[in-house]
Design a protein around this motif. Sequence first.
Motif, PDB file in Angstrom:
ATOM      1  N   SER A  25      -1.806 -14.148   3.949  1.00 13.59           N
ATOM      2  CA  SER A  25      -0.700 -14.461   3.041  1.00 13.59           C
ATOM      3  C   SER A  25      -1.195 -15.173   1.792  1.00 13.59           C
ATOM      4  O   SER A  25      -0.730 -14.906   0.679  1.00 13.59           O
ATOM      5  CB  SER A  25       0.347 -15.330   3.753  1.00 13.59           C
ATOM      6  N   THR A  39       2.108  -5.308  -4.018  1.00 10.78           N
ATOM      7  CA  THR A  39       2.309  -4.608  -2.753  1.00 10.78           C
ATOM      8  C   THR A  39       1.451  -3.365  -2.629  1.00 10.78           C
ATOM      9  O   THR A  39       0.894  -3.102  -1.571  1.00 10.78           O
ATOM     10  CB  THR A  39       3.787  -4.251  -2.508  1.00 10.78           C
ATOM     11  N   ASN A  87      -1.485  -3.353   0.182  1.00  9.65           N
ATOM     12  CA  ASN A  87      -1.284  -2.388   1.261  1.00  9.65           C
ATOM     13  C   ASN A  87      -2.435  -1.401   1.331  1.00  9.65           C
ATOM     14  O   ASN A  87      -2.890  -1.046   2.420  1.00  9.65           O
ATOM     15  CB  ASN A  87       0.055  -1.670   1.119  1.00  9.65           C
ATOM     16  N   THR A 116       2.151  -5.960   2.936  1.00  9.35           N
ATOM     17  CA  THR A 116       3.501  -6.399   2.595  1.00  9.35           C
ATOM     18  C   THR A 116       4.513  -5.271   2.649  1.00  9.35           C
ATOM     19  O   THR A 116       5.161  -4.972   1.661  1.00  9.35           O
ATOM     20  CB  THR A 116       3.503  -6.978   1.176  1.00  9.35           C
ATOM     21  N   PHE A 117       4.656  -4.643   3.800  1.00  8.81           N
ATOM     22  CA  PHE A 117       5.587  -3.520   3.860  1.00  8.81           C
ATOM     23  C   PHE A 117       6.999  -3.942   3.470  1.00  8.81           C
ATOM     24  O   PHE A 117       7.687  -3.208   2.759  1.00  8.81           O
ATOM     25  CB  PHE A 117       5.581  -2.884   5.248  1.00  8.81           C
ATOM     26  N   SER A 118       7.451  -5.101   3.921  1.00  7.76           N
ATOM     27  CA  SER A 118       8.804  -5.529   3.563  1.00  7.76           C
ATOM     28  C   SER A 118       8.918  -5.774   2.065  1.00  7.76           C
ATOM     29  O   SER A 118       9.934  -5.430   1.449  1.00  7.76           O
ATOM     30  CB  SER A 118       9.208  -6.786   4.343  1.00  7.76           C
ATOM     31  N   ALA A 119       7.895  -6.331   1.461  1.00 12.11           N
ATOM     32  CA  ALA A 119       7.910  -6.539   0.010  1.00 12.11           C
ATOM     33  C   ALA A 119       7.856  -5.196  -0.720  1.00 12.11           C
ATOM     34  O   ALA A 119       8.510  -5.011  -1.750  1.00 12.11           O
ATOM     35  CB  ALA A 119       6.754  -7.428  -0.418  1.00 12.11           C
ATOM     36  N   SER A 158       9.109  -2.454   0.384  1.00 11.23           N
ATOM     37  CA  SER A 158      10.453  -1.902   0.521  1.00 11.23           C
ATOM     38  C   SER A 158      11.391  -2.496  -0.528  1.00 11.23           C
ATOM     39  O   SER A 158      12.201  -1.777  -1.127  1.00 11.23           O
ATOM     40  CB  SER A 158      11.002  -2.181   1.927  1.00 11.23           C
ATOM     41  N   LEU A 159      11.285  -3.791  -0.752  1.00 10.98           N
ATOM     42  CA  LEU A 159      12.119  -4.441  -1.763  1.00 10.98           C
ATOM     43  C   LEU A 159      11.765  -3.938  -3.159  1.00 10.98           C
ATOM     44  O   LEU A 159      12.649  -3.643  -3.967  1.00 10.98           O
ATOM     45  CB  LEU A 159      11.971  -5.964  -1.686  1.00 10.98           C
TER      46      LEU A 159
END
Length: 133
Positions: free
Chosen positions: A21, A43, A47, A87-90, A92-93
């Motif tokens: 992180s 991201t 990634n 950062t898959f969630s990031a 996605s955002l």
Amino acid sequence: MTRRETIRIYLAVGCGAALGSLLRLLVAVGTGAWPVVPPYSTTGIVNVAGSFVIGFFATLTGPDGRIIISPAGRQFVMGGLCGGLTTFSAMSLDTLILLLDRPGVAALYLAAVVLLSLCAVFAGHALAARLNR
């Protein structure tokens, strides 16, 4: 697995995730993408890099790998460091933000990151497999 080994793995994942992180934040600051400015955010970078690292490390330290490492060591890198770095969630955002304003760019961004990440994990695996020979 003993309780001690289990605790060691949990600590390894937690420490690796903290480091991953922090690396993600440093990439964001270093690329000038802080605050997040999709599609120029970190991201995609992290990634793809994380995909290479996990493919390389998993192959190099796997059952047929050249390097013998403890389960805690593998989880430090693969579950912790790569999990905290990527950062898959990031992503996605970022994609949603782009989708709301520029759907074509969102589709291109998402396709590029996924394709590059798959290429990176394959490249990491292939390089480590070659080193294992």
